[in-house]
Each structure stands twice: as structure tokens, then as C-alpha cells.
Design a protein around this motif. Sequence first.
Motif, PDB file in Angstrom:
ATOM      1  N   GLY A 108     -42.310  35.328 -70.735  1.00 47.66           N
ATOM      2  CA  GLY A 108     -41.712  34.166 -69.864  1.00 47.66           C
ATOM      3  C   GLY A 108     -40.124  34.443 -69.956  1.00 47.66           C
ATOM      4  O   GLY A 108     -39.594  33.282 -69.522  1.00 47.66           O
ATOM      5  N   SER A 109     -39.714  35.267 -70.674  1.00 48.00           N
ATOM      6  CA  SER A 109     -37.990  35.180 -70.875  1.00 48.00           C
ATOM      7  C   SER A 109     -37.522  36.554 -70.298  1.00 48.00           C
ATOM      8  O   SER A 109     -38.226  37.458 -69.783  1.00 48.00           O
ATOM      9  CB  SER A 109     -37.725  35.128 -72.475  1.00 48.00           C
ATOM     10  N   TYR A 110     -36.311  36.589 -70.125  1.00 47.87           N
ATOM     11  CA  TYR A 110     -35.856  37.800 -69.327  1.00 47.87           C
ATOM     12  C   TYR A 110     -34.755  38.367 -70.039  1.00 47.87           C
ATOM     13  O   TYR A 110     -33.965  37.695 -70.767  1.00 47.87           O
ATOM     14  CB  TYR A 110     -35.098  37.329 -67.748  1.00 47.87           C
ATOM     15  N   TYR A 111     -34.453  39.797 -70.135  1.00 41.68           N
ATOM     16  CA  TYR A 111     -33.601  40.357 -71.069  1.00 41.68           C
ATOM     17  C   TYR A 111     -32.983  41.607 -70.258  1.00 41.68           C
ATOM     18  O   TYR A 111     -33.350  42.222 -69.397  1.00 41.68           O
ATOM     19  CB  TYR A 111     -34.544  41.110 -72.326  1.00 41.68           C
ATOM     20  N   PHE A 112     -31.777  41.930 -70.880  1.00 40.41           N
ATOM     21  CA  PHE A 112     -30.993  43.122 -70.398  1.00 40.41           C
ATOM     22  C   PHE A 112     -30.051  43.605 -71.665  1.00 40.41           C
ATOM     23  O   PHE A 112     -29.853  42.721 -72.513  1.00 40.41           O
ATOM     24  CB  PHE A 112     -30.134  42.820 -69.271  1.00 40.41           C
ATOM     25  N   PHE A 113     -29.718  44.957 -71.641  1.00 41.98           N
ATOM     26  CA  PHE A 113     -28.911  45.273 -72.629  1.00 41.98           C
ATOM     27  C   PHE A 113     -27.357  45.515 -72.113  1.00 41.98           C
ATOM     28  O   PHE A 113     -27.259  45.892 -70.741  1.00 41.98           O
ATOM     29  CB  PHE A 113     -29.409  46.569 -73.134  1.00 41.98           C
ATOM     30  N   LEU A 124     -28.381  43.078 -76.723  1.00 42.43           N
ATOM     31  CA  LEU A 124     -29.850  42.550 -76.064  1.00 42.43           C
ATOM     32  C   LEU A 124     -29.403  41.078 -75.660  1.00 42.43           C
ATOM     33  O   LEU A 124     -29.599  40.225 -76.613  1.00 42.43           O
ATOM     34  CB  LEU A 124     -31.009  42.666 -76.580  1.00 42.43           C
ATOM     35  N   ILE A 125     -29.283  40.757 -74.555  1.00 44.21           N
ATOM     36  CA  ILE A 125     -29.229  39.326 -73.846  1.00 44.21           C
ATOM     37  C   ILE A 125     -30.420  38.997 -73.491  1.00 44.21           C
ATOM     38  O   ILE A 125     -31.007  39.368 -72.489  1.00 44.21           O
ATOM     39  CB  ILE A 125     -27.891  39.052 -73.231  1.00 44.21           C
ATOM     40  N   LYS A 126     -30.918  37.774 -74.028  1.00 46.64           N
ATOM     41  CA  LYS A 126     -32.102  36.837 -73.496  1.00 46.64           C
ATOM     42  C   LYS A 126     -31.931  35.857 -72.608  1.00 46.64           C
ATOM     43  O   LYS A 126     -30.841  34.976 -73.081  1.00 46.64           O
ATOM     44  CB  LYS A 126     -32.943  36.523 -74.670  1.00 46.64           C
ATOM     45  N   ASN A 151     -44.762  46.767 -73.427  1.00 47.84           N
ATOM     46  CA  ASN A 151     -45.612  45.656 -74.182  1.00 47.84           C
ATOM     47  C   ASN A 151     -44.666  44.532 -74.560  1.00 47.84           C
ATOM     48  O   ASN A 151     -43.604  44.063 -73.720  1.00 47.84           O
ATOM     49  CB  ASN A 151     -46.595  46.029 -74.914  1.00 47.84           C
ATOM     50  N   ALA A 152     -44.621  44.373 -75.803  1.00 48.39           N
ATOM     51  CA  ALA A 152     -43.529  43.133 -76.391  1.00 48.39           C
ATOM     52  C   ALA A 152     -42.341  43.771 -76.815  1.00 48.39           C
ATOM     53  O   ALA A 152     -41.304  43.281 -76.947  1.00 48.39           O
ATOM     54  CB  ALA A 152     -44.344  42.466 -77.629  1.00 48.39           C
ATOM     55  N   ASN A 153     -42.311  44.942 -76.690  1.00 49.18           N
ATOM     56  CA  ASN A 153     -40.924  45.611 -77.013  1.00 49.18           C
ATOM     57  C   ASN A 153     -40.362  46.218 -75.721  1.00 49.18           C
ATOM     58  O   ASN A 153     -40.707  46.254 -74.869  1.00 49.18           O
ATOM     59  CB  ASN A 153     -41.254  46.952 -78.015  1.00 49.18           C
ATOM     60  N   PHE A 154     -39.085  46.750 -75.897  1.00 50.39           N
ATOM     61  CA  PHE A 154     -38.199  47.583 -75.046  1.00 50.39           C
ATOM     62  C   PHE A 154     -37.951  48.929 -75.319  1.00 50.39           C
ATOM     63  O   PHE A 154     -37.930  49.203 -76.536  1.00 50.39           O
ATOM     64  CB  PHE A 154     -36.945  46.757 -74.654  1.00 50.39           C
ATOM     65  N   SER A 173     -37.606  42.162 -79.395  1.00 45.18           N
ATOM     66  CA  SER A 173     -36.903  41.200 -78.632  1.00 45.18           C
ATOM     67  C   SER A 173     -35.726  40.489 -79.368  1.00 45.18           C
ATOM     68  O   SER A 173     -35.088  39.557 -78.862  1.00 45.18           O
ATOM     69  CB  SER A 173     -37.931  39.900 -78.065  1.00 45.18           C
ATOM     70  N   SER A 174     -35.886  40.819 -80.631  1.00 38.32           N
ATOM     71  CA  SER A 174     -34.727  40.404 -81.652  1.00 38.32           C
ATOM     72  C   SER A 174     -33.592  41.424 -81.708  1.00 38.32           C
ATOM     73  O   SER A 174     -32.504  41.195 -82.402  1.00 38.32           O
ATOM     74  CB  SER A 174     -35.167  40.048 -82.715  1.00 38.32           C
TER      75      SER A 174
END
Length: 397
Positions: A108-113, A124-126, A151-154, A173-174
Motif C-alpha cells: 500500500g505504499s510507493y517507493y523509489f530510489f 530509498l524514499i517512501k 515480494n516485500a523487498n526491492f 523497505s527500510s
Amino acid sequence: MISIQKFFSTVIFICGIAACSNENDPVADKANFVRIYDNNNFNTSYSPLDLRQTPDGGFLILGSRRIENSNFSGIYILKVNEFGEFVNEIEVESDHVSPAPQLLESAGSYYFFCMTPVGLQAELIKLDAAGNIEQVSPVGASYPLAAASDNANFILLSYDNTNKQSVVSVVNSSGVVSTSKGYTIGAGDEVEGPIIGHFIRTGRQYPFQVGKTLSGLYFFNGFYNYTFSFVFTNLSQDNPPVIQGQQDDGGISQATQIDNSKFAIARFNFGDNYFIPNTTLNTSGISSSSDLGGNILPELVTNAPVKILKHPLGSKSVLIYGSNTKNNQIGLYIYDQATGQFLGSMYLGFSNSFEVSGIIPTSDNGIAVSGQTYLAGRLPRICLFKISEAELLKSIQ
């Protein structure tokens, strides 16, 4: 981070898409539309990178922007509603630069490097679904080139300028790296030059990519041993299987796995572009991208960027290739996923120049295409096309 509300106008064009705007039919308004997002700052340059649909039916668009007194691009985030209408924008402060061109979704969140302009450290920005920044996490890498979800990682492809390596990392995600492996790009400053030119946008923009196969093997599309190559790795071997390019004049533009043995790919070779919608890649030895053959597309620009989307369409599973044509339009080319047979095409944009940046499926089984256009032929702006399943079906009938 600074949120800036500007005078924002939305320009609507009907680009061959039926029912693009109908004031009496809200359903049609959501199914098909075209938007160009302009503002009154004529000195600002916005370039879209990727997009995701949010639970409210709207879209988040990740972009880059020109910033003064820096060789690196800044970060721009645009939020629009289900009709493509402007909701909010954020110009991220210039101590975060060079976003990798993938907007990723997880839980449910969005991320980019991205990275810091001083120290060149990856971050990593959430984001939340409104585009607000919730967290910035340092990552033990530098020069982020490409990213993918796992999955839950990048999975992150980055460039280690100290050791002159292309590095593949698994990141949570951290921002914590659990596994990484580096592969030499080759010795000498001339090998590093194209990578730095890519980052500071003074040179060619390369189709860096990273991901994971259905069998669990990682891959990256980047520089390895003096050549732009497609490399498979289990993140432990020193001499991985590789599909070699032609130094930086040839290689794979984009790859999407269809099933356990088949891939849909695009490749470039000395300016020419080839689509191969159904092929087997050698994942256990050394081969050459030029041996993959494919259908040449002379209507595309030199070394064209390519996006590939697997998508259900009517009774078929199809592959939608998106790229840039010499007529300054975004071309969409549709192939049968099972056979690789060409089914049809459609073209987006007219008058102004249009260039593709992302293609995603939408919740109503249509697609959304983000891109860049140039108002008055010189002002880079973000555009968004929403295309319904019905319109896509018309292109293959």
C-alpha cells in the motif's frame, strides 16, 4: 521537502481515442482521456519516469526536474485523480537527486530510489497514496540505475564508482541491504564515461534494468566487462551467464518474462530497433544479443526506449510494446503473448512531440501511459493517456 501549489492547467487533446471527453458521461471520462500538465513557470523542465494507479483510481507520477547549479536532476512527484485532473505536486528538495526511473509499490505504499548530490549515497524514499513523503532511508550503495519489486523487498542496480562495478542488491523497505554482488564494468575512465553521462544527462540515456526470473535467478541490464550486456546471476558467482551487447552500440532495450522459458524482449543494434515478442534466452552461458534476431521497426527513433506490458485483452493475453516513433508519437504495438503474432497498433499524440515513459494496467482492465511532450516545441511537460479495454480491442480487430 517542499510542496508547491502552482497555477496548473490541464490541456485536453483527442488523439484518436473515442469518447476521450464527454461531460455527460462520467464513466467515459474515466475510461479514456488525455492530459498535459502545464504551469506558469516557463523555465521549469519536467520529465516523467514512471507511474502507478492508486486505490482512489487516480495516479502517482514520478518525474525528474531541472535544478539550477547542479549536474544532477531533481525529483518531482505529481498526483492526479481518476479523471486525470491535477490534485497535488511536490518538488523534492535538491538534497535528493537522480531518481531511478521506477516507481515501486509494496503493502500500500510507493517507493523509489535516488541519491544525495554530496557523497552520492543511494536512498530509498517512501510515499503514501497522495504522494506525500513518509520516510527517507539511506542505502549502502551509490548511483542508483534501476530497481524492481521482489515480494516485500526491492532489487536495486547501482554503480560503484570506487570499484568500477555494476552492483545488484536486495533491499528491504527500510533501506537495509541483505545481499549484494558487484560485477566489473572494465578498467579505464572511458568505460565509466557513458554511465556518468547517463546520470548527468549530458550523454545517451541507457535502458538499465534489473529484476528476477520466475526460477529465482536475478538479472541486470547494464555494463559488464566493457559491454552493455544482459547478465544473469545468483548473486554469488564471479563469472555469470551473459548476453553480450556490441560494446555500447548494441544490446537489449527491455525484457519481460512470459513463462518459465520464454521472454518478450526488444533490442537495439547500431541505432536500429528490433522486437522479439517470444524467445528463449540463454541463462547458463555466453551469447550475443545480435544473434536474437527479431522484427526491425524502422519507424522508431534511433536506439529507442521501449516499455513492455503483459496484459489480458478480451479472450487473449497480449504483450503491449510502447516506444517513440520518428513522427514524434508514442507507438503501441500489440502481440499475442502465446505465439508472438502481431495483432495491431495504435499511436498516441499529434502536433507536439510525445515520448513514452511508462505503461501500466489499470483497475478497469485498460492501460495508462505516461510520457513527455513539448509545449510550443520547447517546454518539457508531463502527459498522461488513459485508454480503455474497448479502445485497445478496436486496435486489434
